[in-house]
Enzyme design. Structure first.
Site: not given
Length: 304
Positions: A168-170, A172
């Protein structure tokens, strides 16, 4: 008519059933449920595996009493495991065992309780992590930024070699699976198995049914068409919308890119579900072990 309850809230026991008949196994399912059974243990004159079928030969013999293996696998206590064996609920290599004292090799024999193969390797673990916003999906970060390794550090220090399933990107937050089961992780990330993920996205713009059709029919991105499996508009207020979206693809930033291309840039994004594993009320930064039904569902989804 429902079975009447006793004062302690438990139902009255059916006179025809023993405690072993009513007991629900707490065992974790094995990764591979559908494997060929090995040759059944040698049987005595009664047709049942004999107590001496696997004698303890000393050095190199890995055989262990069956009830001890069941207890170690979390099925039940040794005493209750003996009752499960007696009730005919335990199979070894495809043969029902009802005699006590049989010895098995946990590394080789296929052991099932109520038809479900149980996991005997207690070193395999899978957790659900609620990744907070701002944390990197890495076990360590060269720039010193917060990462999921900071959240599972105690378990790593205790000897568990954990890694995350996907990213998950930072920006999210939400559900991220963490495990030391490499085969399960690889299959969950492989596009062949189309494991679904569900997100809640807060977007700019007041969405309507046109967005639903657009996302389900496909958004043309620079690396190909991306489609959502399911879309629902949860709420619309003051120029913003809350969108529930389910997708089985794993391309980088796929949900953010789809919604931006559709004209609804994402302001906040939470992953709430992976296949049947749900985030629920789990607090950010916390970790919980998956239960038996969640593990079984994941194994079935990736044909393990």
């Amino acid at each position: 008519m429902n079975t009447p309850a006793r004062r302690d809230g438990t139902p009255e026991q059916d006179p025809g059933k023993t405690p072993a008949d009513l007991y629900v196994s707490n065992a974790r399912p094995a990764r591979r449920q559908h494997v060929p059974d090995r040759k059944p243990p040698e049987s005595g004159a009664s047709g049942q595996p004999s107590k001496g079928g696997k004698k303890d030969s000393g050095q190199g013999d890995k055989s262990v009493r069956l009830q001890k293996v069941l207890a170690a696998a979390g099925v039940a206590s040794r005493r209750m495991s003996e009752k499960l064996i007696e009730a005919g609920r335990v199979d070894v290599n495809g043969q029902t065992v009802t005699q006590q004292g049989i010895r098995v090799d946990p590394d080789q024999d296929v052991i099932r309780v109520d038809g479900t193969r149980v996991i005997v390797d207690e070193n395999l673990v899978t957790y659900a992590l609620n990744k907070p916003r701002g944390f990197q999906s890495t076990m360590s970060d060269d720039m010193g930024r917060p990462c999921i390794g900071d959240l599972v550090g105690e378990r790593v220090a205790a000897g568990q070699r954990l890694f995350h399933v996907g990213r998950l990107d930072a920006a999210t937050e939400g559900l991220l699976l963490v495990t030391n089961d490499g085969e399960l992780a690889n299959r969950l990330m492989h596009p062949r198995y189309e494991v679904s993920k569900t997100y809640l996205a807060t977007v700019l713009g007041e969405a309507d049914r046109r967005l639903i059709h657009q996302l389900k029919n496909g958004i043309d991105l620079d690396d190909g068409i991306a489609r959502a499996d399911y879309v629902q508009i949860i709420d619309v207020w003051q120029g913003k919308s809350l969108i529930k979206l389910e997708i089985h693809e794993g391309r980088k930033h796929i949900v953010r890119r789809m919604l931006k291309e559709a004209g609804f840039p994402v302001q906040a994004l939470v992953r709430t579900k992976v296949h049947t594993v749900q985030l629920g009320e789990q607090k950010p930064g916390t970790l919980r072990a998956l239960n038996r039904s969640e593990l079984t569902s994941l194994y079935n989804a990736v044909q393990l």
